[in-house]
Scaffold this active site. Sequence first.
Site, short mmCIF file in Angstrom:
data_model
loop_
_atom_site.label_atom_id
_atom_site.label_comp_id
_atom_site.label_asym_id
_atom_site.label_seq_id
_atom_site.Cartn_x
_atom_site.Cartn_y
_atom_site.Cartn_z
N GLY A 281 0.86 -1.00 -0.04
CA GLY A 281 0.24 -0.19 0.00
C GLY A 281 0.88 1.13 0.22
N SER A 282 0.34 2.05 0.79
CA SER A 282 1.03 4.01 0.80
C SER A 282 2.24 4.01 1.00
CB SER A 282 0.23 4.47 1.42
OG SER A 282 -1.08 4.40 0.27
N THR A 283 3.20 2.81 1.91
CA THR A 283 3.61 3.19 2.63
C THR A 283 5.03 2.09 1.64
OG1 THR A 283 3.75 0.49 2.40
CG2 THR A 283 3.54 1.75 4.70
N MET A 284 4.66 2.44 0.27
CA MET A 284 5.84 2.57 -1.07
C MET A 284 5.79 4.29 -1.72
SD MET A 284 6.62 -0.69 -1.06
CE MET A 284 7.95 -0.24 -2.31
N LYS A 285 4.78 4.65 -0.91
CA LYS A 285 5.42 6.05 -1.24
C LYS A 285 5.92 6.79 -1.21
CE LYS A 285 0.06 6.79 -1.98
NZ LYS A 285 -0.99 7.36 -1.31
#
Lengths: 659, 90
Positions: A281-285
């Site tokens: 999820g958004s932790t990859m941003k």
Amino acid sequence: MEKRLLIAGAVLGCGLLLVLGRLVHLTTIHNEDLARQASQQHLKKMEIPSRRGAIVDRNGEPLALSVPAESLFIRPRKLPTDANRWIVPVATALHAPLEQVSASFRSAEPFVWLKRRATPQEAAQIRAYGIGGIDSIETERRFYPQGTLAAPLIGFTDVDARGIAGIEQTYDRYLREEPAELVGERDALGRMILAHGVAAAPEVLNVRLTLDIGIQNIAERELAQAVRTTGAEGGTVVVLDPQTFAVLALAQVPTFDPNTPAAVRPEHRRNRTAGDCYEPGSTMKVLLTAAALDAKQLSPDEKIFCEYGRYAVGRSVINDSHSHGWLSVTQVIQQSSNIGAAKIAEHLGKETYAAYLRAFGFGRLTGIELPGESPGILPLPHTWGRIHLVTASFGQGFAVTPLQLASAYAALANGGTLMRPYLISEVLNSDGKVVEARNPQRLLQVVSRDTAQLMMGIMEQVTEGEGTGTRARIEGFRVAGKTGTSQKPDPRGGYSARDRIASFIGIVPAEQPRLVILVVVDTPRTGVYGGQIAAPVFQAIAKQSLAYLGVEGEKPKLGVTPAILPAPSTESVRESSLRQAVAVKTPEPQSEYGPGEETDSDEPNFIGMSLRDAVLTAQRNGWQIVTQGSGYVKKQTVRRTAETFVYELTLTSLGGDQP
Amino acid sequence: MFRFASWTWYGALALVGLTLALGQVWIRLQVVAVGYQLSNTRQLIHSLERERQTLRMQWSALTTPIQLAAQAERRLGMSAPEPERVVRVP
């Protein structure tokens, strides 16, 4: 007469020659066979059971030990005729099923195990019955004193003390000592006579982990509570030291007790932190943005148009949870805009993004010393369409292990340098000497130091102001982090409409990172967002772990009295500080006071104060103190240094009476 | 004279032989006695080692963080301090 004597002498001489000949024959021609036969008759070989080394945490606290046990066996043919009356008492003493004991007693085999690895108490009870035909051999059994703590990573052994999971399996060759033999003569009673001496016992090796059971305990307790209160299916926590990539804690729910591994289903015994992968999820941003900044495809002050929350990519539509117009790069991360991330990824390009993801360690094994590690799932970029690139920008469409993600963030906390996460610190012999040491291993510089620092600053904004991770904030510390909320794949295809994985990964203290903590909560039912579900768990773990490690945050403001301080009152302290602040300039060097003695009226008086009060008083007034002992101050000495005065306080011993 | 000397020599040789034989027997008896002692000592070391293992197991089981935290909370009413309540001694 002489003739008869000669004949007798000749006969005796011949007899003697025959005896001598036989002696020579026995001692020279068949000597080896005969010596072996003799040895078999009077020499006894005794097997020394193999031992297994201990597994300890980084402070030497035992995680796995071997303890004495006995394996009981029956020779059914040697049982007394009334043996059946002993079946119930034996079953009761061994806590074994009655049917099993009964079958052992009635077996037609010459040898049957009654119970392997029985406790010494159980064996003593059976011996007390004095049943002929039942005997025991000494052995060892594995004991895990911490119970469920770190169970999936420590693993367990089989009935023959061979490691079959976790560190027990990976380091089996070090931990397991081969059985040895002891040879001695035996007397008529069968007793051993060690007339040939005793060979040195083989060395048992112990394994020291990087794990800290204090932090592990905090992580497991907080995770279990979060899973319970949110009704989640499970969760994982990874705690890494970003300076060395030493694993400090790997927690998971559900877990098991390695003392009774068969009591749970096999999937509960699996190590999820390195063996299971999920869509991050958004932790990859954060990693996407780091890649774009490092590749000079983006500048920190660039503005990105976020399409007011709705962005069409081919036939698919990407949505943001809140609609945004123009956002800076920092705001894209702070407010976790999917559309902003998608545009950054499109600008960066799939080849470059995939190359950075691989450099951060995704799609390959980290090399942690655990069996069954998963490399995650990272499709090759040439298979990505536009929609794949866009979804990959916010961490969907590929899968990572919690350990991989924690390592990638640790690289950012470590100035952009990726290292190999490791769990084994040292292999020690029984004297505690290091036989083999594992040192931190640098892998590659993923992004530049400047980019890493820039990203740390951006991540700090996530826990500030309008950030999505404000519930991860810790009083007195700067926290850098990122929330993540990802959809779970539906086994029937596509993504589940309801199930989510909530996560938060944080680095603390941001200015001088000591801990990287990833919290993943699987399918919570009281909410779905990482900032709502996982960030508070991060906060609880980080706050307690920092206190445990003795990492100090910003000091409390002067004049604020901690709640626990019983006396003196805030006002009296302030008043006396003001008075003493003037006087502190003029104490006599080396002046010394004991109990009952009045100090110079202008000097601060620590006599009678508890250690805690003395330290707090000194902190408030900016005085330097040096303490010796614990309890209450019984003597104070003033010493002049080049810059200031130092108060040397001698205290009563702990538990001493208040003077 | 010659006969007397020969018998003296034979006697001396026999005495030496007898002494050596007795010495051999004595040494053998000592070896067996030490062998018994060694065996008993080894058994003692083994049983002490097993006792030590048992005690270490009990000690480590009683001092686990979970166990200590439970005891501290239940028996002493203690709890983990908030960071602001922690005072560091210089």
